[in-house]
Design a protein around this motif. Sequence first.
Motif, PDB file in Angstrom:
ATOM      1  N   SER A  95       0.730  -1.207   0.009  1.00  0.00           N
ATOM      2  CA  SER A  95      -0.073  -0.060   0.125  1.00  0.00           C
ATOM      3  C   SER A  95       0.730   1.198   0.073  1.00  0.00           C
ATOM      4  CB  SER A  95      -0.870   0.093   1.173  1.00  0.00           C
ATOM      5  OG  SER A  95      -1.612   1.116   1.284  1.00  0.00           O
ATOM      6  N   SER A  96       0.415   2.348  -0.385  1.00  0.00           N
ATOM      7  CA  SER A  96       0.907   3.666  -0.368  1.00  0.00           C
ATOM      8  C   SER A  96       1.019   4.071   0.988  1.00  0.00           C
ATOM      9  CB  SER A  96       0.181   4.784  -1.222  1.00  0.00           C
ATOM     10  OG  SER A  96      -1.102   4.441  -0.922  1.00  0.00           O
ATOM     11  N   TYR A 130      -1.350   0.020  10.073  1.00  0.00           N
ATOM     12  CA  TYR A 130      -1.970  -0.632   8.616  1.00  0.00           C
ATOM     13  C   TYR A 130      -0.522  -0.545   7.729  1.00  0.00           C
ATOM     14  CZ  TYR A 130      -3.968  -1.018   3.987  1.00  0.00           C
ATOM     15  OH  TYR A 130      -4.219  -1.337   2.741  1.00  0.00           O
ATOM     16  N   SER A 171      -4.997   5.650  -3.610  1.00  0.00           N
ATOM     17  CA  SER A 171      -6.689   5.607  -3.117  1.00  0.00           C
ATOM     18  C   SER A 171      -7.438   4.813  -4.474  1.00  0.00           C
ATOM     19  CB  SER A 171      -6.976   7.091  -2.850  1.00  0.00           C
ATOM     20  OG  SER A 171      -6.410   7.222  -1.654  1.00  0.00           O
ATOM     21  N   ALA A 219     -17.540   2.781   2.931  1.00  0.00           N
ATOM     22  CA  ALA A 219     -16.614   3.308   4.069  1.00  0.00           C
ATOM     23  C   ALA A 219     -15.535   4.033   3.423  1.00  0.00           C
ATOM     24  CB  ALA A 219     -16.204   2.049   4.766  1.00  0.00           C
ATOM     25  N   TYR A 220     -15.301   3.786   2.279  1.00  0.00           N
ATOM     26  CA  TYR A 220     -14.404   4.552   1.416  1.00  0.00           C
ATOM     27  C   TYR A 220     -14.738   6.029   0.936  1.00  0.00           C
ATOM     28  CZ  TYR A 220     -11.466   0.541   1.606  1.00  0.00           C
ATOM     29  OH  TYR A 220     -10.915  -0.636   2.151  1.00  0.00           O
ATOM     30  N   PRO A 221     -13.872   6.814   1.070  1.00  0.00           N
ATOM     31  CA  PRO A 221     -14.176   8.385   0.887  1.00  0.00           C
ATOM     32  C   PRO A 221     -14.813   8.715  -0.608  1.00  0.00           C
ATOM     33  CG  PRO A 221     -12.021   8.067   1.075  1.00  0.00           C
ATOM     34  CD  PRO A 221     -12.496   6.855   1.133  1.00  0.00           C
ATOM     35  N   ARG A 241     -23.141  10.607  -0.747  1.00  0.00           N
ATOM     36  CA  ARG A 241     -23.974  11.655   0.008  1.00  0.00           C
ATOM     37  C   ARG A 241     -24.268  12.938  -0.725  1.00  0.00           C
ATOM     38  NH1 ARG A 241     -19.794  11.783   3.748  1.00  0.00           N
ATOM     39  NH2 ARG A 241     -19.025  14.192   2.973  1.00  0.00           N
ATOM     40  N   TRP A 265     -14.781  15.242   5.209  1.00  0.00           N
ATOM     41  CA  TRP A 265     -14.094  15.059   6.609  1.00  0.00           C
ATOM     42  C   TRP A 265     -12.807  15.847   6.621  1.00  0.00           C
ATOM     43  CZ3 TRP A 265     -14.341   9.025   7.961  1.00  0.00           C
ATOM     44  CH2 TRP A 265     -15.603   8.577   8.138  1.00  0.00           C
ATOM     45  N   GLN A 291      -6.959  18.192   2.631  1.00  0.00           N
ATOM     46  CA  GLN A 291      -6.099  16.974   2.645  1.00  0.00           C
ATOM     47  C   GLN A 291      -6.120  16.468   1.300  1.00  0.00           C
ATOM     48  OE1 GLN A 291      -8.883  16.940   4.259  1.00  0.00           O
ATOM     49  NE2 GLN A 291      -9.630  14.993   4.526  1.00  0.00           N
ATOM     50  N   ARG A 300      -5.459  13.318  -1.736  1.00  0.00           N
ATOM     51  CA  ARG A 300      -5.176  11.994  -2.150  1.00  0.00           C
ATOM     52  C   ARG A 300      -5.086  11.769  -3.747  1.00  0.00           C
ATOM     53  NH1 ARG A 300      -4.712  12.226   2.578  1.00  0.00           N
ATOM     54  NH2 ARG A 300      -5.414  10.943   4.013  1.00  0.00           N
ATOM     55  N   PHE A 310     -10.141  16.870  -0.899  1.00  0.00           N
ATOM     56  CA  PHE A 310     -11.496  16.277  -0.951  1.00  0.00           C
ATOM     57  C   PHE A 310     -12.506  17.607  -1.030  1.00  0.00           C
ATOM     58  CE2 PHE A 310      -9.219  13.105   0.955  1.00  0.00           C
ATOM     59  CZ  PHE A 310      -9.921  12.045   0.674  1.00  0.00           C
ATOM     60  N   PRO A 365     -11.812  12.370  11.083  1.00  0.00           N
ATOM     61  CA  PRO A 365     -10.511  12.203  10.985  1.00  0.00           C
ATOM     62  C   PRO A 365     -10.084  12.631   9.713  1.00  0.00           C
ATOM     63  CG  PRO A 365     -11.559  10.135  11.025  1.00  0.00           C
ATOM     64  CD  PRO A 365     -12.652  10.954  11.425  1.00  0.00           C
ATOM     65  N   GLU A 366      -8.806  13.352   9.643  1.00  0.00           N
ATOM     66  CA  GLU A 366      -8.223  13.765   8.441  1.00  0.00           C
ATOM     67  C   GLU A 366      -7.111  12.993   7.700  1.00  0.00           C
ATOM     68  OE1 GLU A 366      -7.794  17.612   7.623  1.00  0.00           O
ATOM     69  OE2 GLU A 366      -5.522  17.612   7.526  1.00  0.00           O
ATOM     70  N   ARG A 383      -0.995  12.674   0.137  1.00  0.00           N
ATOM     71  CA  ARG A 383      -0.361  11.351  -0.356  1.00  0.00           C
ATOM     72  C   ARG A 383      -0.770  11.312  -1.750  1.00  0.00           C
ATOM     73  NH1 ARG A 383      -2.635   6.286   3.115  1.00  0.00           N
ATOM     74  NH2 ARG A 383      -0.771   7.132   4.308  1.00  0.00           N
TER      75      ARG A 383
HETATM   76  C1  LIG Z   1      -3.545   3.450   0.322  1.00  0.00           C
HETATM   77  C2  LIG Z   1      -4.507   3.596   1.334  1.00  0.00           C
HETATM   78  O1  LIG Z   1      -5.927   4.261   0.976  1.00  0.00           O
HETATM   79  C3  LIG Z   1      -6.519   4.593   2.055  1.00  0.00           C
HETATM   80  O2  LIG Z   1      -5.957   5.088   3.095  1.00  0.00           O
HETATM   81  P1  LIG Z   1      -6.192   6.755   2.966  1.00  0.00           P
HETATM   82  O3  LIG Z   1      -5.795   7.521   1.885  1.00  0.00           O
HETATM   83  O4  LIG Z   1      -5.426   7.361   4.351  1.00  0.00           O
HETATM   84  O5  LIG Z   1      -7.765   6.853   3.214  1.00  0.00           O
HETATM   85  P2  LIG Z   1      -8.424   6.398   4.443  1.00  0.00           P
HETATM   86  O6  LIG Z   1      -9.593   5.380   3.854  1.00  0.00           O
HETATM   87  O7  LIG Z   1      -7.661   5.958   5.522  1.00  0.00           O
HETATM   88  O8  LIG Z   1      -9.031   7.914   4.679  1.00  0.00           O
HETATM   89  C4  LIG Z   1     -10.064   8.470   4.185  1.00  0.00           C
HETATM   90  C5  LIG Z   1      -9.586   9.899   3.841  1.00  0.00           C
HETATM   91  O9  LIG Z   1     -10.783  10.448   3.312  1.00  0.00           O
HETATM   92  C6  LIG Z   1     -11.040  11.698   4.004  1.00  0.00           C
HETATM   93  N1  LIG Z   1     -12.563  11.948   3.846  1.00  0.00           N
HETATM   94  C7  LIG Z   1     -13.133  13.053   3.508  1.00  0.00           C
HETATM   95  N2  LIG Z   1     -14.467  13.050   3.182  1.00  0.00           N
HETATM   96  C8  LIG Z   1     -14.879  11.553   3.692  1.00  0.00           C
HETATM   97  C9  LIG Z   1     -16.081  11.051   3.766  1.00  0.00           C
HETATM   98  O10 LIG Z   1     -17.142  11.565   3.671  1.00  0.00           O
HETATM   99  N3  LIG Z   1     -16.045   9.728   4.163  1.00  0.00           N
HETATM  100  C10 LIG Z   1     -14.753   9.000   4.305  1.00  0.00           C
HETATM  101  N4  LIG Z   1     -14.613   7.675   4.856  1.00  0.00           N
HETATM  102  N5  LIG Z   1     -13.437   9.725   4.414  1.00  0.00           N
HETATM  103  C11 LIG Z   1     -13.612  11.137   4.018  1.00  0.00           C
HETATM  104  C12 LIG Z   1     -10.704  11.373   5.337  1.00  0.00           C
HETATM  105  O11 LIG Z   1     -10.608  12.711   6.227  1.00  0.00           O
HETATM  106  C13 LIG Z   1      -9.291  10.868   4.981  1.00  0.00           C
HETATM  107  O12 LIG Z   1      -8.221  12.022   4.538  1.00  0.00           O
HETATM  108  C14 LIG Z   1      -6.980   3.209   2.487  1.00  0.00           C
HETATM  109  O13 LIG Z   1      -8.213   2.877   2.086  1.00  0.00           O
HETATM  110  C15 LIG Z   1      -5.869   1.975   2.770  1.00  0.00           C
HETATM  111  O14 LIG Z   1      -6.501   0.638   2.158  1.00  0.00           O
HETATM  112  C16 LIG Z   1      -4.632   2.288   1.860  1.00  0.00           C
HETATM  113  O15 LIG Z   1      -4.024   1.139   1.576  1.00  0.00           O
END
Ligand SMILES: C[C@H]1O[C@H](OP(=O)(O)OP(=O)(O)OC[C@H]2O[C@@H](n3cnc4c(=O)[nH]c(N)nc43)[C@H](O)[C@@H]2O)[C@@H](O)[C@@H](O)C1=O
Length: 325
Positions: A121-122, A156, A185, A194-196, A203, A216, A221, A223, A258, A282-283, A288
Amino acid sequence: MTRALVTGGCGFVGRHLCDRLLAEGFDVVCVDLMKPGTGARPPVSRQRLHRQFTLNEQDCRAFFESAHEHFDYVFHLAALVGGRMTLENQTLLVAEDLAVDAALWRWAGECRPGTVVYFSSSAAYPVALQTEAMQTRLSEDMISFERPLGVPDLSYGWTKLTGEYLMKLYVERYGGRAVAYRPFSGYGEDQDLAYPFPAICSRLLKERGAPEVSVWGSGHQCRDFIHISDCVDFIWKTMDTLPSGASLNLSTGKATSFIALAELVSRELGWTPQVRGTASRPEGVFFRCGDVALQKSFGLTPKIGIEEGVRRCLKHHHRLEAACV
Ligand SMILES: C[C@H]1O[C@H](OP(=O)(O)OP(=O)(O)OC[C@H]2O[C@@H](n3cnc4c(=O)[nH]c(N)nc43)[C@H](O)[C@@H]2O)[C@@H](O)[C@@H](O)C1=O
Ligand SMILES: NC(=O)C1=CN([C@@H]2O[C@H](COP(=O)(O)OP(=O)(O)OC[C@H]3O[C@@H](n4cnc5c(N)ncnc54)[C@H](OP(=O)(O)O)[C@@H]3O)[C@@H](O)[C@H]2O)C=CC1
């Protein structure tokens, strides 16, 4: 007939990967826990009906203990992942995922499959490079076991880093062939909410016309969103040519905040709300995004830009809503 084992093949990435392998004529054996309520879904009907697809609903550790057959490829995706899991239960995640990865490499050492494709993963990249001040485009050589540049943000990421380390031991000690991918991402139409990416599309579709919508964290931030079909295509094109022991990003090189994502979605829906962050949510890391130089050297360019990705995701959620009425 080329035989592939896919662990975690009923998850989001696995479903798409299995589709591609079957379309390319592979014989696919899939092993997945298929726990209810986790996002794992039965494979699409053409997989179930497909003569070349076998599904074992079990823990891949149990499968590794009893399987001594030969596979030309092993795609190891099984892991506890997802926003909820990575944030809420770090100890369980580390214990489970390290045990699963250790079982994979032990089994590979004994059974010597053709190529092991490890899904890293990244999130394994050093957190210090992903701050607001640094905003570094992450390139494959920024993970170094000899001279580490830093540590990942979450447990993770640590488990994925350890998994890559075990891969290197497997390649060096057993002379086996293995490669790793570091997805950024990944998103797509049938991804769990559950994924953004799908969460925001779904939504905003529901809140369409509202003067204000939220994302969030600060919303600033960023991605690197890559469509699942590009991920699978990149893997397909490089799994035989990537040198053994090497890791490759699955990224677009484009960072999207986002707030920008929500604005894109609302524009596509024909309205312009005020997009606000939600500090209580959470942010994660601030920035990334992948460096794509190594991917380019393999001739890889993503086909689906984020605008097209948003359109596809909205269409999918429209269809789901219509089906519920
Ligand atoms: C590469 C890596 O990619 C993923 O890791 P991540 O990029 O850290 O993403 P996360 O799922 O941990 O965080 C979600 C991000 O998204 C933002 N966010 C905004 N608005 C909403 C929102 O409405 N819902 C959600 N869930 N998140 C939101 C939230 O604030 C945060 O910044 C993993 O799936 C992991 O499997 C993996 O390996
Ligand atoms: N999606 C993305 O953007 C990214 C994904 N990755 C990596 O790619 C891989 C696939 O991710 P993704 O498809 O999104 O994740 P999912 O959670 O959708 O899929 C993982 C699958 O693995 C299964 N699984 C978990 N543990 C075991 C086990 N011990 N034995 C058998 N099956 C198991 C899960 O079953 P159940 O749900 O029933 O528990 C689930 O179906 C993971 O390794 C992930 O870390 C890395 C970076 C980004």
